[in-house]
Scaffold this motif. Structure first.
Motif, PDB file in Angstrom:
ATOM      1  N   MET A   1       0.846  -1.191   0.000  1.00 30.55           N
ATOM      2  CA  MET A   1       0.000   0.000   0.000  1.00 30.55           C
ATOM      3  C   MET A   1       0.882   1.242   0.000  1.00 30.55           C
ATOM      4  N   GLN A   2       0.430   2.288  -0.645  1.00 31.60           N
ATOM      5  CA  GLN A   2       1.170   3.558  -0.679  1.00 31.60           C
ATOM      6  C   GLN A   2       0.827   4.343   0.582  1.00 31.60           C
ATOM      7  N   ILE A   3       1.819   4.546   1.419  1.00 31.33           N
ATOM      8  CA  ILE A   3       1.595   5.249   2.678  1.00 31.33           C
ATOM      9  C   ILE A   3       1.549   6.755   2.425  1.00 31.33           C
ATOM     10  N   PRO A   4       0.433   7.421   2.737  1.00 32.67           N
ATOM     11  CA  PRO A   4       0.343   8.865   2.510  1.00 32.67           C
ATOM     12  C   PRO A   4       1.399   9.629   3.307  1.00 32.67           C
ATOM     13  N   MET A   5       1.889  10.707   2.752  1.00 31.13           N
ATOM     14  CA  MET A   5       2.903  11.513   3.414  1.00 31.13           C
ATOM     15  C   MET A   5       2.425  12.025   4.766  1.00 31.13           C
ATOM     16  N   GLU A   6       1.115  12.295   4.880  1.00 33.94           N
ATOM     17  CA  GLU A   6       0.604  12.851   6.140  1.00 33.94           C
ATOM     18  C   GLU A   6       0.425  11.804   7.229  1.00 33.94           C
ATOM     19  N   PHE A   7       0.636  10.527   6.911  1.00 35.02           N
ATOM     20  CA  PHE A   7       0.443   9.477   7.907  1.00 35.02           C
ATOM     21  C   PHE A   7       1.617   9.421   8.891  1.00 35.02           C
ATOM     22  N   THR A   8       1.879  10.516   9.554  1.00 34.47           N
ATOM     23  CA  THR A   8       2.897  10.544  10.599  1.00 34.47           C
ATOM     24  C   THR A   8       2.277  10.071  11.911  1.00 34.47           C
ATOM     25  N   PRO A   9       3.079   9.695  12.901  1.00 36.85           N
ATOM     26  CA  PRO A   9       2.514   9.319  14.201  1.00 36.85           C
ATOM     27  C   PRO A   9       1.678  10.442  14.797  1.00 36.85           C
ATOM     28  N   GLU A  10       2.139  11.679  14.637  1.00 41.61           N
ATOM     29  CA  GLU A  10       1.435  12.826  15.215  1.00 41.61           C
ATOM     30  C   GLU A  10       0.084  13.053  14.532  1.00 41.61           C
ATOM     31  N   PHE A  11       0.055  12.894  13.199  1.00 43.50           N
ATOM     32  CA  PHE A  11      -1.195  13.102  12.461  1.00 43.50           C
ATOM     33  C   PHE A  11      -2.243  12.078  12.863  1.00 43.50           C
ATOM     34  N   LEU A  12      -1.876  10.799  12.856  1.00 40.69           N
ATOM     35  CA  LEU A  12      -2.851   9.758  13.180  1.00 40.69           C
ATOM     36  C   LEU A  12      -3.266   9.811  14.650  1.00 40.69           C
ATOM     37  N   GLU A  13      -2.329  10.173  15.521  1.00 40.42           N
ATOM     38  CA  GLU A  13      -2.679  10.331  16.929  1.00 40.42           C
ATOM     39  C   GLU A  13      -3.740  11.414  17.099  1.00 40.42           C
ATOM     40  N   GLN A  14      -3.564  12.525  16.403  1.00 43.61           N
ATOM     41  CA  GLN A  14      -4.537  13.603  16.509  1.00 43.61           C
ATOM     42  C   GLN A  14      -5.876  13.212  15.902  1.00 43.61           C
ATOM     43  N   GLU A  15      -5.853  12.472  14.813  1.00 47.00           N
ATOM     44  CA  GLU A  15      -7.094  11.986  14.207  1.00 47.00           C
ATOM     45  C   GLU A  15      -7.853  11.089  15.196  1.00 47.00           C
ATOM     46  N   ILE A  16      -7.115  10.237  15.905  1.00 43.03           N
ATOM     47  CA  ILE A  16      -7.740   9.356  16.901  1.00 43.03           C
ATOM     48  C   ILE A  16      -8.353  10.176  18.026  1.00 43.03           C
ATOM     49  N   LEU A  17      -7.579  11.104  18.578  1.00 43.70           N
ATOM     50  CA  LEU A  17      -8.059  11.880  19.722  1.00 43.70           C
ATOM     51  C   LEU A  17      -9.222  12.786  19.337  1.00 43.70           C
ATOM     52  N   THR A  18      -9.235  13.255  18.103  1.00 46.25           N
ATOM     53  CA  THR A  18     -10.350  14.086  17.650  1.00 46.25           C
ATOM     54  C   THR A  18     -11.651  13.297  17.631  1.00 46.25           C
ATOM     55  N   ILE A  19     -11.613  12.062  17.100  1.00 50.17           N
ATOM     56  CA  ILE A  19     -12.844  11.268  17.045  1.00 50.17           C
ATOM     57  C   ILE A  19     -13.262  10.829  18.438  1.00 50.17           C
TER      58      ILE A  19
END
Length: 282
Positions: free
Chosen positions: A59-77
Motif C-alpha cells: 500500500m502507498q503510505i500517505p505523506m501525512e500518515f505521521t505518528p502525530e497526524f494519526l494520533e490527533q485523528e484518533i483523539l479528535t474522534i
C-alpha cells in the motif's frame, strides 16, 4: 461520529462505495487501540505495526500518515464522541482505493476511524470461568500474512460461531502443522513451572501489541524462562496456567480446557505490573 478520510460524519450519514476493496477483496488492514482518558496506550507499537503491515501489502503510505497526524485523528474522534474522559476502543481501518479487480488500479489508500466506549479505565481480571476448546474445522497458514491484522478473518469468524454454538468462551486456532497458534482474538501464553511459552510469529500468530508488552515485562523478571516456541495441543493439558492477551481486554486467564482446570497466579502478577506501567506512562 466517524472519521472517513479526515471528514467527520454522523454514523447514520457515513457511507462507503460498494466498490470498496476491503469489502470486495479483503484488501484492507485494521488497528484496534485502547484510549484511556485521552491517552493512547502503546501508540508507538500500534503505529509501527500499521506502517509495516501497509508496506507488506504494498500500500502507498500517505505523506501525512505521521505518528502525530494519526494520533490527533484518533483523539479528535474520541473527543467528538464525548469519550475523552473515559476509556474507549478505537478502530482504524485502511483499505486500498476502489478500482480494479484482483489487480488494483492504484496502491493509494483510504481510511476510517471509529470509537466506542469501554467499561473500565485499567485492565482487570474477571474471576468468572473462561473455557476454551480447539477449533479444527479450518487451519491457519503459518506464514507472514497470518501475522497481520487484515480483513481476512473468516477463520476467526467461524471459530467464534463454533464457540458460541457449543458454549465455550473462546477457541484455540491451529495451524496446518497442527500447532496451537492463538485464541480467536488474542495471543496465547502457557505457563509450566517457571517457563512461559508463546507461539512464535513463524507459526502464524498475530503480531499482537500486548503480546509485545508482556514479552518486555518478562525480560525484566529473571525468575522466568521465556520461550517463543511452538505449542502442541498435548502441552495445553500439561500446563499450570493458560492466559490470552489483547490490548482491549488485557490479560484473560483460561480457567478450563477439556477436563483440565488452571490457576491464574502468573496472569494476575503480570496484569499488576502492566497496570503499573500504564499508570506511570511506561
Amino acid at each position: 461520529m466517524i472519521n472517513i478520510n479526515g471528514n467527520l460524519l454522523e454514523k447514520d450519514s457515513a457511507t462507503i462505495t460498494v466498490q470498496n476493496r476491503g469489502i470486495n477483496y479483503g484488501d484492507a488492514l485494521f488497528e484496534t487501540v485502547r484510549v484511556n482518558s485521552g491517552k493512547i496506550l502503546f501508540w508507538e507499537d500500534h503505529y509501527f505495526r500499521l506502517m509495516a503491515s501497509m508496506r507488506m501489502l504494498r500500500m502507498q503510505i500517505p505523506m501525512e500518515f505521521t505518528p502525530e497526524f494519526l494520533e490527533q485523528e484518533i483523539l479528535t474522534i474520541v473527543e467528538k464522541n464525548e469519550l475523552i474522559n473515559t476509556s474507549c476502543r478505537v478502530k482504524i481501518l485502511v483499505n486500498r482505493k476502489a478500482g480494479g479487480l484482483y489487480t488494483p488500479d492504484s496502491n493509494e489508500v483510504e481510511y476510517m476511524i471509529l470509537a466506542s466506549a469501554l467499561q473500565t479505565p485499567f485492565y482487570t481480571i474477571n474471576e468468572k470461568k473462561y473455557e476454551a476448546t480447539l477449533f479444527k474445522d479450518h487451519y491457519v497458514s503459518p506464514d507472514i500474512l497470518s501475522t497481520l491484522k487484515s480483513n481476512n478473518k473468516l477463520i476467526n469468524v467461524l471459530g467464534s460461531i463454533f464457540a458460541k454454538e457449543n458454549g465455550f468462551d473462546t477457541c484455540f486456532l491451529v495451524n496446518t502443522n497442527k500447532m496451537i497458534v492463538e485464541a480467536l482474538s488474542s495471543n496465547l501464553f502457557l505457563v509450566k513451572g517457571t517457563t512461559i511459552k508463546t507461539p512464535p510469529l513463524s507459526d502464524g500468530c498475530l503480531r499482537g501489541v500486548l503480546r509485545t508488552q508482556i514479552l518486555r515485562v518478562l525480560e525484566k523478571l529473571p525468575e522466568y524462562t521465556v520461550e517463543e516456541a511452538s505449542i502442541s495441543p498435548f502441552e495445553l493439558q500439561k500446563a499450570d496456567e493458560l492466559f490470552i492477551t489483547n490490548v482491549i481486554q488485557g490479560i484473560v486467564p483460561i480457567t478450563k480446557f477439556r477436563k483440565k482446570e488452571y490457576q491464574a497466579t502468573t496472569a494476575k502478577r503480570l496484569l499488576g505490573i502492566l497496570n503499573t506501567r500504564i499508570r506511570l506512562g511506561n
